[in-house]
Scaffold this active site. Structure first.
Site, mmCIF file in Angstrom:
data_model
loop_
_atom_site.group_PDB
_atom_site.id
_atom_site.type_symbol
_atom_site.label_atom_id
_atom_site.label_comp_id
_atom_site.label_asym_id
_atom_site.label_seq_id
_atom_site.Cartn_x
_atom_site.Cartn_y
_atom_site.Cartn_z
ATOM 1 N N ARG A 256 -65.686 -49.733 45.179
ATOM 2 C CA ARG A 256 -65.682 -49.253 46.577
ATOM 3 C C ARG A 256 -64.308 -48.679 46.893
ATOM 4 N NH1 ARG A 256 -68.924 -52.032 50.527
ATOM 5 N NH2 ARG A 256 -69.144 -53.731 49.010
ATOM 6 N N SER B 157 -60.158 -56.716 40.148
ATOM 7 C CA SER B 157 -60.717 -58.072 40.002
ATOM 8 C C SER B 157 -60.728 -58.567 38.581
ATOM 9 C CB SER B 157 -62.115 -58.072 40.596
ATOM 10 O OG SER B 157 -62.062 -57.496 41.880
ATOM 11 N N ASP C 31 -59.438 -59.870 43.703
ATOM 12 C CA ASP C 31 -60.450 -59.883 44.782
ATOM 13 C C ASP C 31 -60.479 -61.215 45.504
ATOM 14 O OD1 ASP C 31 -63.454 -60.120 42.645
ATOM 15 O OD2 ASP C 31 -61.490 -61.089 42.548
HETATM 16 C C1 0WK Z 1 -66.996 -58.084 47.313
HETATM 17 C C2 0WK Z 1 -65.479 -57.852 47.291
HETATM 18 C C3 0WK Z 1 -65.023 -57.503 45.901
HETATM 19 C C4 0WK Z 1 -65.475 -58.561 44.922
HETATM 20 C C5 0WK Z 1 -66.955 -58.737 45.029
HETATM 21 C C6 0WK Z 1 -67.386 -59.839 44.156
HETATM 22 O O1 0WK Z 1 -65.145 -56.819 48.163
HETATM 23 O O2 0WK Z 1 -63.651 -57.360 45.851
HETATM 24 O O3 0WK Z 1 -65.088 -58.221 43.633
HETATM 25 O O4 0WK Z 1 -67.318 -59.074 46.357
HETATM 26 O O5 0WK Z 1 -68.755 -59.992 44.213
HETATM 27 P P1 0WK Z 1 -69.763 -59.253 43.233
HETATM 28 O O6 0WK Z 1 -69.850 -57.871 43.708
HETATM 29 O O7 0WK Z 1 -69.192 -59.377 41.875
HETATM 30 O O8 0WK Z 1 -71.010 -60.007 43.368
HETATM 31 C C1 BGC Z 2 -62.042 -62.177 36.890
HETATM 32 C C2 BGC Z 2 -61.315 -62.528 38.162
HETATM 33 C C3 BGC Z 2 -62.165 -62.150 39.358
HETATM 34 C C4 BGC Z 2 -63.526 -62.735 39.239
HETATM 35 C C5 BGC Z 2 -64.410 -62.392 40.402
HETATM 36 C C6 BGC Z 2 -63.440 -62.741 36.906
HETATM 37 O O1 BGC Z 2 -64.138 -62.307 35.801
HETATM 38 O O2 BGC Z 2 -61.363 -62.705 35.792
HETATM 39 O O3 BGC Z 2 -60.091 -61.897 38.211
HETATM 40 O O4 BGC Z 2 -61.514 -62.628 40.495
HETATM 41 O O5 BGC Z 2 -64.150 -62.298 38.051
HETATM 42 O O6 BGC Z 2 -64.652 -61.046 40.496
#
Ligand code: 0WK
Ligand code: BGC
Ligand code: 0WK
Ligand code: BGC
Length: 913
Positions: free
Chosen positions: A517, A581, A635
């Site tokens: 994003r 992240s 993140d």
């Molecule tokens: C939304 C945050 C982003 C993070 C994500 C983690 O803005 O920085 O990495 O959540 O959740 P996912 O998209 O991996 O489920």
């Molecule tokens: C990464 C982290 C991150 C997390 C959540 C992990 O795989 O090592 O840096 O915060 O994922 O996105």
């Protein structure tokens, strides 16, 4: 000269002999009973005759006896015999007899046995509640095996409609209903604890399993107690009304119903008919009423009354007590040998010596017939098994339980003799079940749960994991231990959460979650501080995130260019906050070296490099806009900052999404790798790597190992692979494949789709666990995999999903618990009050996840008030907050962005931390 007395005695004798002769079954009659039983067994198995068969041959969905690999902790209920028992059973592998059990017996008052179904199941749940209290286990969601000793039409291991009550039970609104549902409803009504009802088993099946754990030859379960019944391992191909021809399934014969089609009327006496007439279920369970403890005493009583009426006993005087139905208990038959006099006194019967002898004869005749009939039935069963296997001779063991068999002095011997006579080609051993069928029910639960038990953790285990993680945190913070620490505890150079003074116009990049994003974040101070955000999501195609680093950052720079184009800010050099992240070693806020890729990313030439430099290089290469990357944040940090904007108490940031991780505000004096002792700094724990040094091997399962083997980074991020969204769907798929291979699911059907990696996604797990439409979703998803799921398959799959996601929530609660207790200790406060900012698709999308996590955290860290704050706007806002300060840093010297360098504290310092 034969005296009148002798004549009278002789005719009395004859009358008594005639009465008892009806109970003396000849070998021919017993052969006939065996043959008729055999016919009924076959009729019960055949599709056409099954519905009308008197011996119901009910499928149990138990496909094998224990093999010694079972282990785990289970709850078991044992309802339907003399006693209602609630048990906890702990099974350990290795040494065969390592099962520890604790149980409590509860009464089932008559008014409950014969009240409403709701009252009965509420009573059962009340007893469970009392037991869990007693055992201090109210918060552990244990799998439960339910021994329910009544005929049930099962359509799965955890699904069975009560066919009809037997023995002393007659509760209303139960017959025809699913027993497991009724128990689940009652647990819901009480709303005090949660249980996973994994299996419902008949007491004969529980008994067979209990004994088979000791003797693998045990393939038959016999109950000779209040009721009478047998189960045995039948060939699937013979059970015509159940799909599948491979292997075996245990069949609950319900032989108590034998005779319902009048085929044993020739051996039933008028006493049997009287007892049946006076029973709760006239016309039903005719064989049971001739063979089981509930009725033998009553048969004897009616014979005694009859003989007394004819002046053949007790001088013809029938006492009120003797007229009382059920007063002559079956245990008297067992005890009569020893205590005849006192029993007859107890019945107010003034008995002569002859009376005692006659009463003993009557008892002997009734119990002998019962044992012989059971023997004849058993002979039919063992011979059937012998023929099933095409053997001339069969060696087999029968597991037995029941007070009649256990307490009656002769019952077992007569039964065994009868089997030997009627089934000479079978060598049948009988072993008494010492531990009751509860153990068997737990073993069945273990077989079902075999792959899942290892995923259930008691609070004790979770506290242990909490302590382990706490140690890893200290290792990560320690200068000497950090290099080898798995939990890297990375300094972020963020010193506090937003204080409301932030303002400005920023760009935030948010890379590494499920979406890439780019955001424009405007923080202004009209009346109060407000944040306006516009964002756009960009693809991160597979070939980009698996390609070269330069291509990846070119892609990021390209998207950024596109975004700035759309925002008409290409000419502006807005400060950028980069949410990246992945684990980075920061030397300062805008200098972050990628330690290792995680999740789906594997771009080459990036690990060990400063990602700010790589991005700046890519932007430079384009030359169509300029950007000022002021900060790189993880993140978790962005999430903490975003939530800190709304709640000043927020000092922890957690991601439970594709990946998982946490950060929190640590005392600077504890961070050996960073200069300075004053104040705090946010630490990115990178808890995903917890266990990479083997500290979690005892809780990792074969499925976790398979996931890791198939991942782009084997041996790394082991904790993350047990709990995060990127892997949960795959974990479930692997378990389903294994269970299908064992015939526990989809009748063993394994399709190419089911075998395809990634075919079950975590969003599917969340959908399947939805309480209302979950099962429909399960059917949809499983049908797409071509496994033609049955309704029970869907329930079982929902159960697997629940276990896997529950484990994730529990494990994260444990590691979060460690962070919270550390914060509490750091603050040296008796009660921690704090806020945890959370983001991530798993936490957000899964219907039960958040509730389970919160509940377990509160149990593991009782001396805390934790608010869980969901990050509505993502970590981009948080990144902008950090950037706001970073940019102000340049022009002045605000507090929370440190100029501390990444230089370790002087040696002496460590001693105190
Ligand atoms: C939304 C945050 C982003 C993070 C994500 C983690 O803005 O920085 O990495 O959540 O959740 P996912 O998209 O991996 O489920
Ligand atoms: C990464 C982290 C991150 C997390 C959540 C992990 O795989 O090592 O840096 O915060 O994922 O996105
Ligand atoms: C003990 C078993 C239970 C079974 C009972 C039968 O644990 O499941 O129902 O034996 O014997 P009863 O108590 O009816 O004599
Ligand atoms: C029930 C069986 C049970 C037996 C022994 C009978 O009344 O129908 O399900 O196995 O009693 O308890």
């Amino acid at each position: 000269m034969v005296t009148a007395v002798a004549q009278r005695l002789a005719s009395q004798r004859k009358e008594i002999d005639d009465t008892l002769a009806a109970f003396a079954l000849s070998p021919t009659q017993l052969q006939e009973v065996k043959a008729k039983m055999r016919v009924e067994l076959e009729r019960g198995l055949k599709k056409d005759s099954h519905p009308t068969a008197s011996v119901k041959m009910l499928p149990t969905y138990v496909y094998r006896t224990p093999d010694g690999t079972e282990r785990g902790k289970y709850l078991a209920l044992d309802l339907g015999g003399t006693n209602f028992r609630v048990l906890v059973v702990k099974i350990r592998t290795g040494m065969r007899n390592s099962v520890r059990m604790y149980n409590k017996i509860y009464a089932i008052p008559l008014e409950i046995m014969q009240g409403t179904g709701e009252e009965l199941f509420d009573h059962i749940v009340q007893c469970i509640s009392d037991f869990l209290d007693y055992m201090g286990m109210k918060n552990t969601r244990l799998p439960l095996g339910f021994t329910f000793s009544f005929p049930c039409n099962q359509t799965g291991i955890d699904k069975g409609d009560l066919v009809c009550w037997t023995k002393g039970f007659k509760a209303t609104e139960c017959e025809g209903y699913d027993v497991v549902d009724m128990l689940r409803e009652a647990i819901k009504r009480r709303n005090e604890f949660d249980l996973d009802i994994v299996a419902i088993v008949n007491d004969t099946v529980g008994t067979m399993m209990t004994c088979a754990y000791e003797d693998p030859k045990c393939q038959i379960g016999l109950i000779a107690g209040t009721g009478s019944n047998v189960c045995y391992m039948e060939e699937m191909k013979n059970i015509e009304f159940v799909e599948g021809d491979e292997g075996q399934m245990c069949v609950n014969t319900e032989w108590g119903g034998f005779g319902a089609n009048d085929n044993i009327e020739d051996i039933r006496t008028r006493y049997d008919r009287e007892v049946d007439g006076g029973s709760l279920n006239p016309g039903k369970q005719r064989f049971e009423k001739m063979t089981s403890g509930m009725y033998l005493g009553e048969i004897v009583r009616r014979i005694l009354i009859d003989l007394t009426k004819h002046g053949l006993l007790f001088r013809g005087r029938i006492t009120e007590r003797l007229k009382t139905k059920g007063i002559f208990e079956t245990k008297f038959l067992s005890q009569i040998e020893r205590y005849i006099r006192s029993i007859l006194q107890h019945l107010g019967l003034d008995s002569t010596c002859d009376d005692s002898i006659i009463v003993k004869e009557v008892c002997g005749a009734v119990s002998r017939r019962a044992a012989q009939l059971c023997g004849a039935g058993m002979a039919a069963v063992v011979d059937k098994i012998r023929e099933n296997r095409g053997l001339d001779n069969l060696e087999i063991t029968v597991g037995v339980d029941g007070t009649l068999y256990k307490l009656h002095p002769h019952f077992s011997t007569i039964l065994k003799d009868t089997v030997r006579e009627l089934a000479p080609n079978c060598k049948v051993d009988f072993i008494l079940s010492e531990d009751g069928s509860g153990k068997g029910a737990a073993l069945i639960t273990a077989v079902i749960d075999k792959y899942l038990y290892a995923m259930r953790f008691s609070d004790e285990t979770l506290r242990d994991i909490m302590a382990r993680f706490r140690r890893e945190m200290e290792n990560g913070l320690g200068r000497d231990t950090n290099p080898t620490a798995t939990v890297k505890m990375l300094p972020t150079f963020v010193r506090s959460i937003p204080d409301g003074s932030e303002k400005g116009d920023f760009i935030a990049l948010d890379l590494g979650g499920s979406n890439f994003r780019i955001l424009r974040v405007k923080v202004s101070h009209e009346k109060k501080q407000t944040v306006q955000m516009e964002s756009q999501i960009y693809e991160t195609p597979e070939d980009i995130i698996h390609g070269s680093g330069s291509r990846l950052f070119d892609h990021v720079a390209e998207c950024l260019g596109d975004f700035m184009e759309k925002q008409k800010i290409k000419d502006k050099k807005l400060p950028i906050g980069f949410t990246f992240s992945f684990p980075c070693a920061h030397t300062k806020l805008d200098e972050a070296v990628l330690l290792t890729w995680t999740k789906r990313f594997k771009a080459s030439g990036v690990e060990g490099m400063d990602v700010v430099k790589l991005l700046n290089k890519a932007i430079k290469k384009r030359g169509d806009y300029d950007a000022d990357i002021m900060a790189v944040v993880n993140d978790t940090v962005g999430t903490m900052m975003t939530c800190g904007f709304d709640d000043q108490r927020c000092e922890v940031g957690i991601i439970i999404g594709t990946g998982t991780n946490a950060c929190y505000m640590e005392e600077l004096r504890h961070i050996d790798l960073v200069e300075g002792d004053e104040g705090r700094m946010c630490i990115n724990t990178e808890w995903g790597a917890f266990g990479d040094d083997g500290t979690l091997e005892d809780i990792r399962t074969e499925f976790d190992r398979e996931i890791d083997r198939g991942s782009p980074n084997p041996g790394k991020q082991l904790f993350e692979k047990m709990v995060s969204g990127m892997y949960m769907g795959e974990l479930v798929r692997l378990i389903l494949v294994k269970m299908a291979k064992e015939g526990l699911l989809f009748e063993g059907r394994i399709t190419p789709e089911l075998l395809t990696k990634g075919k079950i996604e975590t969003k599917h797990v969340s959908a399947i666990e939805k309480s209302k439409e979950g099962l429909t979703k399960a059917e949809e998803i499983l049908t797409r995999l071509g496994v033609e799921p049955s309704e029970d398959d869907c329930i079982a799959v929902q159960h697997v999903c629940a276990i896997v996601s529950f484990r994730s929530a529990n494990l994260i609660a444990a590691t979060l618990g460690a962070i919270l207790t550390r914060l509490k200790d750091n603050k040296n406060t008796p009660r921690l009050r704090t806020t945890v900012g959370i983001d991530g698709s798993l936490y957000k999308m899964h219907p039960q996840y958040a509730r389970r996590l919160h509940k377990t955290v509160r149990r593991l860290v009782p001396e805390s008030d934790v608010r869980f704050l969901l990050s509505e706007s993502g970590s981009g806002k948080g990144a902008a907050m950090v950037t706001a300060w970073a940019s102000r840093l340049i022009c002045s010297d605000p507090p929370y962005i440190t100029c501390h360098s990444f230089t370790a504290k002087k040696k002496k310092k460590n001693a105190v931390s």
